[in-house]
Design a protein around this motif. Structure first.
Motif: not given
Length: 373
Positions: A127, A129-131, A158, A160, A285, A297-298
Motif C-alpha cells: 500500500e 507503494d501505491g499498490w 486496487t 493500480y 476517496c 490509495v486513490r
C-alpha cells in the motif's frame, strides 16, 4: 459465507444494504435493441471463433485505439465473458505442477488457476507503494516450475494502472524465463487523471507469448449478455477454439449481434456514463478521508478501491459486521490477497448512493470510536 450471502442475511435482518455497483448498468439504446430484434430472425451461423463481424469490429477498435494490428481470423476468439476466457486459457496452457506468478492484491484468479491443476505463487504489492507492481519482486518469485505470469491490468481491486515501463519490464522478465504472459484487461476504458491504459500486447515484438482477455461487460454495458474475447498468437487461439467447441460449440448469435451494434454504433450513451467515474472516485476517496478512516490509495483506473477499515474492528469479522450494520456490503481484503484490515469498495453507483456510503462510513467510524477502549 460469501459477501452476497452476508449481505442477504443483513437484508433479512431489516438492514437496507446499499446498492453498490462497479460497471454501469444502462438501458440498451434503440440501435442495439434493433440489432437484437433482427438477430432473432436470422439463421445461426455457429462460428466457434465468433461472428466475423464482431471480430472485425474488435480488431478495428484495437488498431484505432492502441495501434495494434490483430488478425481477426487468426488471433481473436469470442468467449462467454472474461472469466470464461481466462478459464479456457489457463486450462489449455497449464498443466498439473505448473506455477503461475500473480501480483497481489488481485481479482479471484485462485480457483481458475487451481482448476487447471496449476498452483498460484502470489507476489504482494504494498500500500505504501501505491499498490504498484514491483518487477524485481516478481522475478524473484520465479522457480523452475513457473509457467506463466498473470496480470490484472488495470488492477482489481486496487485500481493500480501499470505504465509502459512496468509492462515492458514484465514482458522482458517473461522473455528471460520463457514464461507466458496472461493479462485480464477488462477495465481498460476506466482511467483517470489523464492516465492511459497500456496493453501488454503492444510489446509482443519483444516476446510474442502474450494472451489478453477482455470483458465486454464493463464499458460496453453488456454484462447481461456475457461476452468477452481473447487476443493471442494463432496457435493458442487454435487450441482454445478446440476446447471451446467441446464445451460450448460457440457463443450465442443474439448477444454477439448486440455487441456488434454496440462496438460499431454511436458511443454517446456509453461515454456519458464513463465520464462520471472520475468524479465518483473523488467523491468516495474524499469522503473516506473525511470520515476518519485512513486515506485510501486513490485508484488511477477501474471502479473500486481498497479501504483500510482497521479502525472499525479488531478482526476482519468485526469489521464486516460493523459495515453490514450500516448497510455496506464489501469484499474482504483477504479474499483478494490484500491485508485483512481492508475491504474492496465499488463506486459505480449513483451519487446519491455514494453519498449514503460516505455517510454510513462516517457513522460506522464514529460509533466504533466511542466503544474503542
Amino acid at each position: 459465507m460469501s459477501a452476497r450471502e452476508r449481505a442477504a442475511r443483513s437484508t433479512h435482518d431489516g438492514v437496507r444494504v446499499l446498492p453498490l455497483v462497479g460497471a454501469p448498468v444502462l438501458p440498451m439504446p434503440a440501435h442495439v435493441r434493433q440489432a437484437v430484434a433482427d438477430a432473432m430472425n436470422q439463421p445461426d451461423p455457429r462460428n466457434s471463433r465468433g461472428l466475423p463481424e464482431l471480430r472485425m469490429a474488435i480488431a478495428a477498435e484495437l488498431r484505432r485505439d492502441h495501434g495494434l494490428r490483430v488478425d481477426p481470423d487468426r488471433r481473436l476468439l469470442i468467449t462467454h465473458g472474461a472469466m470464461h476466457g481466462l478459464s479456457l486459457v489457463l486450462r489449455t496452457m497449464l498443466a498439473p505442477g505448473d506455477e503461475v506468478i500473480v501480483p497481489t492484491p488481485t481479482f479471484f484468479f485462485d480457483g481458475l488457476i487451481r482448476e487447471s491443476g496449476a498452483t498460484p505463487a502470489y507476489v504482494p504489492s504494498l500500500e505504501g507503494d501505491g499498490w504498484a507492481l514491483d518487477p524485481a519482486r516478481l522475478e524473484a518469485a520465479i522457480t523452475p516450475r513457473s509457467r506463466a505470469i498473470l496480470l490484472c491490468n488495470p488492477n482489481n481491486p486496487t485500481g493500480y494502472l501499470p505504465d509502459a515501463a512496468t509492462i515492458a519490464a514484465v514482458v522482458d522478465i517473461a522473455a528471460r524465463h520463457r514464461l507466458l504472459v496472461v493479462s485480464d484487461d477488462s477495465w481498460q476504458h476506466f482511467t483517470y487523471d489523464g492516465r492511459h491504459y497500456q496493453p501488454v500486447e503492444a510489446f509482443a515484438d519483444r516476446w510474442p507469448h502474450i494472451v489478453t482477455i477482455t470483458s465486454l461487460s464493463k464499458y460496453y454495458a453488456l454484462a447481461t449478455w456475457r461476452l468477452g474475447y481473447v487476443v493471442a498468437p494463432p496457435a493458442i487461439i487454435d487450441a482454445l477454439e478446440r476446447r471451446l467447441q467441446w464445451e460450448a460449440v460457440c457463443c450465442g448469435v443474439v448477444p454477439q449481434r448486440a455487441a456488434v451494434a454496440t462496438l460499431t454504433g454511436p458511443r454517446d450513451w456509453l461515454d456519458r456514463a464513463l465520464s462520471t467515474y472520475q468524479a465518483k472516485r473523488d467523491l468516495v476517496c474524499d469522503g473516506i478521508a473525511a470520515s476518519g478512516l485512513p486515506d485510501p490509495v486513490r485508484p488511477a483506473a477501474g471502479a473500486f478501491l481498497l479501504a483500510d477499515c482497521s479502525r472499525l474492528g479488531k478482526t476482519p469479522a468485526d469489521i464486516d459486521r460493523t459495515l453490514l450494520r450500516h448497510g455496506i456490503a464489501t469484499i474482504r481484503g483477504a479474499d483478494m490477497h490484500a491485508p485483512d484490515t481492508h475491504v474492496r469498495l465499488t463506486f459505480g453507483s449513483s451519487n446519491q448512493v455514494l453519498n449514503e456510503l460516505v455517510n454510513a462510513l462516517t457513522q460506522a467510524h464514529q460509533e466504533s470510536a466511542t466503544v474503542r477502549p
